[in-house]
Enzyme design. Structure first.
Site, PDB file in Angstrom:
ATOM      1  N   GLY A  46       0.860  -1.174   0.000  1.00  0.00           N
ATOM      2  CA  GLY A  46       0.000   0.000   0.000  1.00  0.00           C
ATOM      3  C   GLY A  46       0.889   1.214   0.000  1.00  0.00           C
ATOM      4  O   GLY A  46       1.798   1.312  -0.820  1.00  0.00           O
ATOM      5  N   GLU A  47       0.671   2.084   0.926  1.00  0.00           N
ATOM      6  CA  GLU A  47       1.497   3.291   1.037  1.00  0.00           C
ATOM      7  C   GLU A  47       2.026   3.355   2.465  1.00  0.00           C
ATOM      8  O   GLU A  47       1.260   3.562   3.415  1.00  0.00           O
ATOM      9  CB  GLU A  47       0.641   4.508   0.667  1.00  0.00           C
ATOM     10  CG  GLU A  47       1.380   5.815   0.721  1.00  0.00           C
ATOM     11  CD  GLU A  47       2.703   5.787  -0.021  1.00  0.00           C
ATOM     12  OE1 GLU A  47       2.744   5.402  -1.197  1.00  0.00           O
ATOM     13  OE2 GLU A  47       3.724   6.146   0.591  1.00  0.00           O
ATOM     14  N   SER A  48       3.335   3.148   2.587  1.00  0.00           N
ATOM     15  CA  SER A  48       3.915   3.015   3.930  1.00  0.00           C
ATOM     16  C   SER A  48       3.733   4.285   4.763  1.00  0.00           C
ATOM     17  O   SER A  48       3.557   4.209   5.984  1.00  0.00           O
ATOM     18  CB  SER A  48       5.394   2.647   3.834  1.00  0.00           C
ATOM     19  OG  SER A  48       6.095   3.606   3.093  1.00  0.00           O
ATOM     20  N   CYS A  78       6.066  -5.265   0.366  1.00  0.00           N
ATOM     21  CA  CYS A  78       6.226  -3.941  -0.272  1.00  0.00           C
ATOM     22  C   CYS A  78       6.172  -2.802   0.755  1.00  0.00           C
ATOM     23  O   CYS A  78       7.148  -2.619   1.470  1.00  0.00           O
ATOM     24  CB  CYS A  78       5.220  -3.775  -1.397  1.00  0.00           C
ATOM     25  SG  CYS A  78       5.760  -2.501  -2.565  1.00  0.00           S
ATOM     26  N   ARG A 107      12.990   3.465  -0.545  1.00  0.00           N
ATOM     27  CA  ARG A 107      11.615   3.532  -1.062  1.00  0.00           C
ATOM     28  C   ARG A 107      11.650   3.842  -2.553  1.00  0.00           C
ATOM     29  O   ARG A 107      12.520   4.553  -3.022  1.00  0.00           O
ATOM     30  CB  ARG A 107      10.819   4.637  -0.363  1.00  0.00           C
ATOM     31  CG  ARG A 107      10.489   4.362   1.062  1.00  0.00           C
ATOM     32  CD  ARG A 107       9.647   5.501   1.648  1.00  0.00           C
ATOM     33  NE  ARG A 107       8.354   5.603   0.988  1.00  0.00           N
ATOM     34  CZ  ARG A 107       7.720   6.750   0.721  1.00  0.00           C
ATOM     35  NH1 ARG A 107       8.261   7.901   1.039  1.00  0.00           N
ATOM     36  NH2 ARG A 107       6.551   6.742   0.135  1.00  0.00           N
ATOM     37  N   ILE A 136       5.527  -3.068  -7.525  1.00  0.00           N
ATOM     38  CA  ILE A 136       4.722  -1.857  -7.751  1.00  0.00           C
ATOM     39  C   ILE A 136       5.305  -0.733  -6.894  1.00  0.00           C
ATOM     40  O   ILE A 136       5.171  -0.753  -5.670  1.00  0.00           O
ATOM     41  CB  ILE A 136       3.238  -2.101  -7.373  1.00  0.00           C
ATOM     42  CG1 ILE A 136       2.676  -3.311  -8.146  1.00  0.00           C
ATOM     43  CG2 ILE A 136       2.414  -0.842  -7.645  1.00  0.00           C
ATOM     44  CD1 ILE A 136       1.301  -3.765  -7.672  1.00  0.00           C
ATOM     45  N   ARG A 137       5.967   0.185  -7.516  1.00  0.00           N
ATOM     46  CA  ARG A 137       6.678   1.264  -6.793  1.00  0.00           C
ATOM     47  C   ARG A 137       7.397   0.674  -5.571  1.00  0.00           C
ATOM     48  O   ARG A 137       7.257   1.130  -4.443  1.00  0.00           O
ATOM     49  CB  ARG A 137       5.707   2.379  -6.362  1.00  0.00           C
ATOM     50  CG  ARG A 137       5.174   3.193  -7.527  1.00  0.00           C
ATOM     51  CD  ARG A 137       4.211   4.285  -7.085  1.00  0.00           C
ATOM     52  NE  ARG A 137       3.052   3.737  -6.414  1.00  0.00           N
ATOM     53  CZ  ARG A 137       2.799   3.857  -5.103  1.00  0.00           C
ATOM     54  NH1 ARG A 137       3.618   4.539  -4.336  1.00  0.00           N
ATOM     55  NH2 ARG A 137       1.744   3.310  -4.582  1.00  0.00           N
ATOM     56  N   HIS A 176       4.812  -8.463  -4.363  1.00  0.00           N
ATOM     57  CA  HIS A 176       3.467  -8.769  -3.851  1.00  0.00           C
ATOM     58  C   HIS A 176       3.026 -10.190  -4.226  1.00  0.00           C
ATOM     59  O   HIS A 176       2.246 -10.343  -5.181  1.00  0.00           O
ATOM     60  CB  HIS A 176       2.454  -7.814  -4.482  1.00  0.00           C
ATOM     61  CG  HIS A 176       2.582  -6.384  -4.104  1.00  0.00           C
ATOM     62  ND1 HIS A 176       1.903  -5.834  -3.055  1.00  0.00           N
ATOM     63  CD2 HIS A 176       3.292  -5.375  -4.660  1.00  0.00           C
ATOM     64  CE1 HIS A 176       2.182  -4.546  -2.977  1.00  0.00           C
ATOM     65  NE2 HIS A 176       3.024  -4.241  -3.936  1.00  0.00           N
ATOM     66  N   GLU A 178       0.818 -11.807  -2.912  1.00  0.00           N
ATOM     67  CA  GLU A 178      -0.640 -11.867  -2.693  1.00  0.00           C
ATOM     68  C   GLU A 178      -1.425 -11.500  -3.946  1.00  0.00           C
ATOM     69  O   GLU A 178      -2.640 -11.665  -3.981  1.00  0.00           O
ATOM     70  CB  GLU A 178      -1.038 -10.968  -1.513  1.00  0.00           C
ATOM     71  CG  GLU A 178      -0.986  -9.460  -1.749  1.00  0.00           C
ATOM     72  CD  GLU A 178       0.409  -8.840  -1.609  1.00  0.00           C
ATOM     73  OE1 GLU A 178       1.405  -9.592  -1.542  1.00  0.00           O
ATOM     74  OE2 GLU A 178       0.501  -7.596  -1.588  1.00  0.00           O
TER      75      GLU A 178
HETATM   76  N1  GLN Z   1       6.016   3.001  -2.668  1.00  0.00           N
HETATM   77  C1  GLN Z   1       5.145   2.567  -1.626  1.00  0.00           C
HETATM   78  C2  GLN Z   1       5.593   3.100  -0.262  1.00  0.00           C
HETATM   79  O1  GLN Z   1       6.499   3.818  -0.171  1.00  0.00           O
HETATM   80  C3  GLN Z   1       5.050   1.061  -1.570  1.00  0.00           C
HETATM   81  C4  GLN Z   1       4.295   0.562  -2.759  1.00  0.00           C
HETATM   82  C5  GLN Z   1       3.590  -0.740  -2.564  1.00  0.00           C
HETATM   83  O2  GLN Z   1       3.336  -1.208  -1.446  1.00  0.00           O
HETATM   84  N2  GLN Z   1       3.190  -1.329  -3.667  1.00  0.00           N
HETATM   85  O3  GLN Z   1       4.987   2.777   0.703  1.00  0.00           O
END
Ligand code: GLN
Length: 196
Positions: A46-48, A78, A107, A136-137, A176, A178
């Site tokens: 997700g987004e940390s 991630c 990151r 993903i990113r 990921h 999952e």
């Molecule tokens: N770039 C996201 C972060 O800094 C992580 C991306 C992801 O969980 N797919 O949290």
């Protein structure tokens, strides 16, 4: 064993599905009492920065850190990898981690142009077909201490970057599993990391 999935933000539902495919009914974790009730925890992608802000706002951050120190098996994918790192390169301001693995992560390590990609990976202790890594990113592990075992890594321009690691009862992947329908990484967590 009660396995929780931190459900503040991110792809927690996909982890619940992956656990279900392994025969485990995962529990969504949102409150202090939820955390106290689980034996193991998955921190989703997700987004940390958001997950860490919400964890602090809901008073969960310290509790999660303490449970990790006390030996709760934990798996971060991630954003979850970032959250179990000891430190972050270029963190968002006031971004903190729960800790658990003696590593520094970068990151968004793969940069904007390659924000998302997939590739086959070898994963220590998982035999058979390669593991499909969905990035993903994603972060990578920039450096790590002697207690950290590298489970999978990728090479870019001759430099090796760990993308799956384990330290004792804490495991993390930059990718990921999952999202792939292949639950071997979750099985590894349940069978190897949780049971030791
Ligand atoms: N770039 C996201 C972060 O800094 C992580 C991306 C992801 O969980 N797919 O949290």
């Amino acid at each position: 064993m009660n396995v929780g999935v931190l459900a503040l933000q991110g792809d927690f539902r996909e982890h619940i599905i992956a656990l279900g495919e392994c025969g485990v009914t995962g529990k969504l974790v949102k409150t202090e009492s939820d955390i106290e009730a689980v034996d193991a925890l998955i921190i989703p992608g997700g987004e940390s920065t958001t997950i860490s802000k919400l964890a602090k706002a809901f008073g969960l951050a310290e509790l999660i850190s303490n449970r990790i120190v006390d030996g709760m098996p934990t798996y971060g994918s991630c954003a979850g990898m970032i959250l179990v790192a000891k430190s972050i390169i270029d963190p968002a301001s006031d971004q903190e981690t729960f800790g658990g693995v003696d590593m520094e992560v970068r990151r968004n390590a793969f940069g904007r142009q390659t924000e998302s990609f997939e590739m086959d990976l070898t994963f220590k202790s998982i035999s058979g077909a390669p593991i499909r890594g969905v990035f993903i990113r994603a972060p990578w592990v920039e450096s790590y201490g002697p207690g950290v075992e590298v489970l999978s890594s990728i090479e870019i321009s001759g430099v090796t970057h760990p993308v799956a690691v384990r330290q004792g009862r804490v495991m993390a992947t930059a990718f990921h599993p999952e999202l792939t329908g292949d639950n071997r990484v979750h099985r590894y967590f349940l069978e190897e990391v949780c049971k030791k």
